[in-house]
Design a protein around this motif. Sequence first.
Motif, short mmCIF file in Angstrom:
data_model
loop_
_atom_site.label_atom_id
_atom_site.label_comp_id
_atom_site.label_asym_id
_atom_site.label_seq_id
_atom_site.Cartn_x
_atom_site.Cartn_y
_atom_site.Cartn_z
N ASN A 3 8.96 10.23 -4.88
CA ASN A 3 9.74 9.52 -3.87
C ASN A 3 8.84 8.68 -2.99
OD1 ASN A 3 8.73 11.17 -1.66
ND2 ASN A 3 10.06 12.81 -2.44
N ASP A 4 9.45 7.79 -2.20
CA ASP A 4 8.68 6.83 -1.41
C ASP A 4 7.79 7.52 -0.39
OD1 ASP A 4 9.68 4.70 -2.78
OD2 ASP A 4 11.23 4.21 -1.32
N GLU A 5 8.30 8.57 0.24
CA GLU A 5 7.51 9.26 1.26
C GLU A 5 6.26 9.89 0.65
OE1 GLU A 5 8.00 12.75 4.68
OE2 GLU A 5 9.72 12.10 3.46
N GLN A 6 6.44 10.56 -0.49
CA GLN A 6 5.30 11.18 -1.15
C GLN A 6 4.31 10.13 -1.65
OE1 GLN A 6 4.56 14.61 -1.52
NE2 GLN A 6 2.60 13.62 -2.01
N ARG A 7 4.85 9.01 -2.17
CA ARG A 7 3.98 7.94 -2.65
C ARG A 7 3.14 7.37 -1.51
NH1 ARG A 7 4.62 2.94 -2.18
NH2 ARG A 7 6.85 3.09 -1.72
N ARG A 8 3.74 7.15 -0.34
CA ARG A 8 3.00 6.62 0.80
C ARG A 8 1.93 7.60 1.27
NH1 ARG A 8 8.23 4.96 2.51
NH2 ARG A 8 8.30 6.70 3.98
N ASP A 10 0.43 9.85 -0.67
CA ASP A 10 -0.62 9.82 -1.67
C ASP A 10 -1.50 8.59 -1.50
OD1 ASP A 10 0.31 12.16 -2.73
OD2 ASP A 10 1.32 11.24 -4.44
N LEU A 11 -0.88 7.45 -1.17
CA LEU A 11 -1.65 6.24 -0.91
C LEU A 11 -2.57 6.44 0.29
CD1 LEU A 11 -2.32 3.23 -1.25
CD2 LEU A 11 -0.26 2.70 0.08
N HIS A 88 -4.74 2.27 -9.85
CA HIS A 88 -4.08 3.39 -9.17
C HIS A 88 -3.61 2.97 -7.78
CE1 HIS A 88 -3.09 7.58 -8.59
NE2 HIS A 88 -3.82 7.64 -7.49
N LEU A 89 -4.42 2.20 -7.09
CA LEU A 89 -4.04 1.70 -5.76
C LEU A 89 -2.76 0.89 -5.83
CD1 LEU A 89 -4.68 1.07 -2.73
CD2 LEU A 89 -6.01 -0.89 -3.57
N PHE A 90 -2.66 0.00 -6.79
CA PHE A 90 -1.47 -0.84 -6.92
C PHE A 90 -0.24 0.00 -7.25
CE2 PHE A 90 -4.26 -4.39 -6.72
CZ PHE A 90 -3.48 -5.50 -6.46
#
Length: 286
Positions: A3-8, A10-11, A88-90
Motif C-alpha cells: 500500500n501507499d503508506e508502506q511504500r512511502r 520503505d522509501l 529500486h528507488l524509482f
Amino acid sequence: MINDEQRRQDLADFLRTRRMRLTPEQVGLIGGGRRRTPGLRREEVAQLTNVGVSWYTLLEQGRAIHPSSDVLHSIADGLQLTPDERQHLFLLADQQHPVDTYVSHEQVSPTLRRVLDTLDPFPALVIGRRWDYLAWNTMGEQLFLLMEPVPPYEYNAVWRLFTDPRSRQIHNPSWEQVAQRVLAEFRADSVRYADEEWFKRLITDLQRVSPEFRDWWPRHDVRGRTDARKDIQHPLVGLLMFEHTTLQVPPTPELKVMIYTPLPETDTLTKLQHLMAMKVPATPVG
C-alpha cells in the motif's frame, strides 16, 4: 501489492540507510569534525541534489509527496546509487525507471555467449536496444546469413531486412508480412530513443533506400514481441520451420535473446544438424 503508506515508509528507510553509509569525503564535501551519527546529514544530501532541506526531510519521513523523475535521478546521483538501487528507488517512488538510452556500447557477457553456443544447433542470437545483432551461435549465423556485414549499419536487423537482397530471399514468399511485423515491433521500441541522432540517421537512410520502408513508416503501426512461428528459406537446405521466442536478460534488460526451436514433426532439426556438419563455428562480433 504494497500500500501507499508502506511504500512511502520503505522509501524513507531506503533513503536514510543509503545516506548513512556515505561520508562527506566520499561525495566531495568537507567532513566538519566528529558526528553524532554516521553518514551524511540531510542538509548535505539536499545540497548535493539541489532540493530544499525541508522537502527532503519530509521525503525521509515518509510524507505523501511525489518527487519527479528528474529529482529522483538527482537523488540517485547524490547518494551514489548502483543501477539496481536506482531502479529500486524509482519503484519505491511509484515511478517507472526509464531505461538508460544513452549507453553507447552494449556488451554481451561471456556467460551469455556460452549459453548461445550450448544451444547449437538451435539458432540463437542476442539483439541490442538499437536492434543490432550483438552475438550469435553458429546456427544463428547460418540462419540469418550473418557471415558478412551490410554497411553502413553492418549488423542492424532492420537495416539488413530492408536493404539486403538475401534477407528477402530467406523470407520469401512472406517477406512483406515479416518486414511489416518487424517494423511495428521496432516502432514500439523506438519511442524511448527517437530523439537520438543515430536513430534519426537510420530512419532517414532507410527511407532513402527502401521504398517499402518509406511507405510503411508513416503508418505508425506498433506491436509487442510475441512467440510465433517463423519459416526460413535457407539457400542450402531449403525450408526450415521454427517456433520463435524472445527472452530478456535480467542484468541488462535492453538485450533480447532470440531463440528458434525446430518445429516438431518436421525435418528442420535434421537439416540444421546437416548444416552444423558443413560449417565451422562462427566468430561473433561485439
